[in-house]
Design a protein around this motif. Structure first.
Motif, PDB file in Angstrom:
ATOM      1  N   UNK A 189      -1.035  -1.408  -4.235  1.00 57.82           N
ATOM      2  CA  UNK A 189      -2.346  -1.893  -4.047  1.00 57.82           C
ATOM      3  C   UNK A 189      -3.224  -0.554  -4.188  1.00 57.82           C
ATOM      4  N   UNK A 190      -4.656  -1.184  -4.435  1.00 56.52           N
ATOM      5  CA  UNK A 190      -5.326   0.266  -4.324  1.00 56.52           C
ATOM      6  C   UNK A 190      -5.929   0.780  -3.090  1.00 56.52           C
TER       7      UNK A 190
ATOM      8  N   UNK B  36       0.692  -1.258  -0.192  1.00 52.67           N
ATOM      9  CA  UNK B  36      -0.094   0.139  -0.121  1.00 52.67           C
ATOM     10  C   UNK B  36       0.913   1.298  -0.088  1.00 52.67           C
ATOM     11  N   UNK B  37       1.832   1.173   0.936  1.00 48.28           N
ATOM     12  CA  UNK B  37       2.892   2.425   0.940  1.00 48.28           C
ATOM     13  C   UNK B  37       3.603   2.572  -0.462  1.00 48.28           C
ATOM     14  N   UNK B  38       3.871   1.549  -1.136  1.00 52.94           N
ATOM     15  CA  UNK B  38       4.579   1.581  -2.449  1.00 52.94           C
ATOM     16  C   UNK B  38       3.640   1.669  -3.662  1.00 52.94           C
ATOM     17  N   UNK B  39       2.318   2.172  -3.359  1.00 47.09           N
ATOM     18  CA  UNK B  39       1.439   2.423  -4.373  1.00 47.09           C
ATOM     19  C   UNK B  39       1.150   1.368  -5.346  1.00 47.09           C
TER      20      UNK B  39
ATOM     21  N   UNK C  49      -0.742  11.180   6.666  1.00 47.33           N
ATOM     22  CA  UNK C  49      -1.042  10.540   5.601  1.00 47.33           C
ATOM     23  C   UNK C  49      -2.338   9.504   5.328  1.00 47.33           C
TER      24      UNK C  49
ATOM     25  N   UNK D  47      -5.496   9.196   3.326  1.00 47.28           N
ATOM     26  CA  UNK D  47      -5.730   8.251   2.644  1.00 47.28           C
ATOM     27  C   UNK D  47      -6.307   6.974   3.107  1.00 47.28           C
TER      28      UNK D  47
END
Lengths: 362, 231
Positions: free
Chosen positions: B118-119, B113-116, B206, B210
């Motif tokens: 997964x949505x 998730x933090x690595x963009x 963040x 998010x």
């Protein structure tokens, strides 16, 4: 066994009056941090106890310990060497040489087995079978173990014998080891008197204590006599008020250096060094490094050669081939982490923006 | 960690952080701030003040603030450790992170998730698994190291015979070899805590935007709000 003279007898023979003798006893009690009530006890011990035989061995070293010792003002080194102890062997200052000198070691071992004191200056190298340090044709390492087997207790003079000092500094080519790490050393009490060199008065007082009370002084966890190594230079430094006030020498030769401010910022190791320099001082109490305007280099601490610059308060961290200290490493890493956070935040903002546009499209 | 979390709907609230945890969190944050600033100035003091030494006591005040904040940090963490046993199930996460397969997979998902990659992140009532690891390995162990080395350095000043010296300095300093290395590692420990704070503050803010649950406000009110109905 021939009767050994007492300290008092030797002193009287040298023409020292009883009055001077008693003065010396009071002075010794004071220097050991004992109450005045101990002065008669010291006097009694000096009058009745036979002198303590000492063998003083020299390994890899620079002789600075001996140089310091013979400059002791109080008790006068002369008195200690000639009177309190019976310094049977010290290849540096003894008159005998060669086989005759070496014979004294065996003689002393024979006569006073388990009774004499072993004083070690310097240490033994182990690489090349100990060939970097030869005494009378044999590695010093062998001599050390041989004599240690018969002694009563060991004094490790100086940083060499206590920690290893310069010859054990990285990469330690001869693999010099301090006394307590020497392989095959019999289990004997070891008193470390570190310093490069140790303070003369500390050296003589340690011996005076052992002669007087017939036991080793109380030691801290690292084996140093508590009476001289329980406080840091910083704790008793005469420049300490400037430290507390926040007044520092910013660089050598500046106005503050002339005013005698604290040397903390130019790397004084006083706050991390356990020794008595700031109280006893050197050369009959004349001065000590900080008083002379230079920071302490921490010469009585373990591994002081390998901790980076003498002018930096933090140890060097040898990584990436660059010598850095903790704050440089930390600051650089913090900048990287901060940069990463900023980039990640920007990417996150873009993600929010694009997902909102997506929703808007639907 | 994520017990029955799938059932949480939009607008649902769960009471996660009890009052002692919240009070401790902010006192602890303040103590760390004071410790880092004063600690840095102990290591690299402010420019010299002119005048008589008797006119100033700058280093004295800075060191006092450092020691006082250090005591607060240490006592606070002891109190927080007690609350791990006395408080609710979430109070344990800080000291006893789960290493179950589910938690490890959860942490992996969080990394994605933090690595963009997964949505969507997963919903968590307490901390997400990755956060528990960061808190345990960086903050809890880091603070423990700082407290032990800190008291060892403090004990050098209070001297032999003081409890600080006997309990800490007496074994910590021989363990490192000498006092200077203890100082050096105490500095490195500060930077570790600073990295944790940077990551912690950034990620918390963040996630507030998010993630699918409330974040910053939860540490103020204690209530976790969920933002959507999806599992």
């Amino acid at each position: 066994m021939a009767k050994i003279e007492t300290f008092y007898e030797v002193m009287r023979k040298q023409g020292i009056t009883r009055r001077s003798f008693l003065k010396y006893c009071s002075l010794t009690a004071a220097s050991l941090g004992l109450s005045p009530a101990f002065a008669p006890k010291i006097a009694h011990a000096m009058e009745t106890k036979p002198r303590l035989p000492v063998l003083w061995l020299h390994g890899l070293e620079c002789t600075c310990c001996s140089e310091s010792f013979i400059r002791s003002a109080h008790p006068l080194a002369k008195d200690v060497i000639l009177s309190m102890i019976s310094l049977d062997y010290d290849d540096l200052i003894m008159a005998a040489a060669g086989e005759r000198a070496e014979a004294i070691i065996d003689e002393t071992i024979e006569k006073y087995d388990g009774e004499f004191l072993l004083a070690i200056e310097g240490n033994a190298p182990l690489n090349q079978d100990g060939m970097s340090m030869i005494v009378a044709g044999k590695p010093f390492s062998e001599q050390l173990n041989h004599v240690a087997k018969h002694c009563k207790a060991i004094i490790s003079w100086g940083s060499c014998a206590s920690w290893g000092c310069v010859q054990a500094a990285a990469p330690n080519p001869t693999r010099a080891v301090p006394t307590h790490k020497h392989p095959g050393l019999p289990n004997k009490p070891i008193i470390k008197v570190p310093g490069c060199p140790p303070i003369a008065e500390v050296m003589t007082a340690v011996i005076a204590y052992m002669v007087t009370f017939d036991r080793i002084p109380s030691l801290d966890r690292q084996g140093r006599p508590k009476m001289f190594y329980s406080q840091r230079i910083h704790d008793k430094c005469y420049r300490r008020p400037h430290f507390d006030a926040g007044q520092f020498v910013e660089e050598f030769d500046d106005e503050y250096a002339r005013k005698g401010y604290c040397l903390y910022k130019v790397g004084c190791k006083g706050p991390t060094t356990y020794n008595a320099c700031s109280t006893i001082r050197w050369n009959e109490g004349t001065s000590f490094p900080i008083q002379a305007g230079h920071g302490c280099i921490g010469c009585s601490e373990d591994g002081f050669w390998d901790k980076g610059s003498f002018y930096d308060r933090l140890s060097g961290i040898h990584q990436f081939g660059i010598e850095e200290n903790a704050d440089q490493v930390g600051g650089t890493a913090a900048a990287i982490v901060g940069g990463a956070v900023a980039i990640h935040a920007a990417a996150s903002a873009i993600k929010i923006a694009t997902s909102k546009t997506d929703q808007g499209d639907k | 960690m994520s017990e029955s979390v799938d059932l949480k709907q939009h607008g649902d609230s769960v009471y996660v952080y009890e009052a002692p945890v919240r009070i401790w969190h902010w006192i602890n944050a303040l103590a760390i701030l004071v410790l880092c600033i004063t600690g840095y100035f102990i290591g690299s003091p402010l420019p010299t003040l002119s005048g008589e030494a008797s006119d100033h006591y700058v280093m004295g005040y800075i060191r006092f603030a450092h020691f006082a904040a250090g005591y607060i940090l240490a006592v606070g963490i002891l109190g927080r450790l007690y609350w791990a046993f006395a408080g609710n199930e979430h109070a344990k996460e800080l000291f006893f992170p789960s290493f179950s397969k589910k938690a490890l997979l959860g942490a992996w998902h969080e990394i994605l998730w933090y690595s963009f990659l997964v949505k969507e992140p997963k919903k968590c009532v307490g901390h997400n698994p990755l956060a528990t690891y960061a808190m345990f390995f960086m903050f809890v162990l880091g603070a423990f190291f700082m407290i032990v080395t800190g008291f060892a350095l403090y004990g050098e000043g209070t001297g032999m015979g003081s409890w600080q010296f006997e309990l800490f300095s007496a074994w910590v300093i021989p363990l490192f070899g000498q006092s200077q290395d203890v100082h050096t590692f105490h500095h490195l420990g500060m930077w570790l805590i600073i990295f944790f704070v940077m990551a912690h503050v950034y990620v918390a803010i963040r996630e507030d935007f998010m993630s699918r649950q409330s974040m910053v406000s939860t540490m103020i009110s204690g209530w976790r709000m969920f933002k959507d109905n999806r599992p």
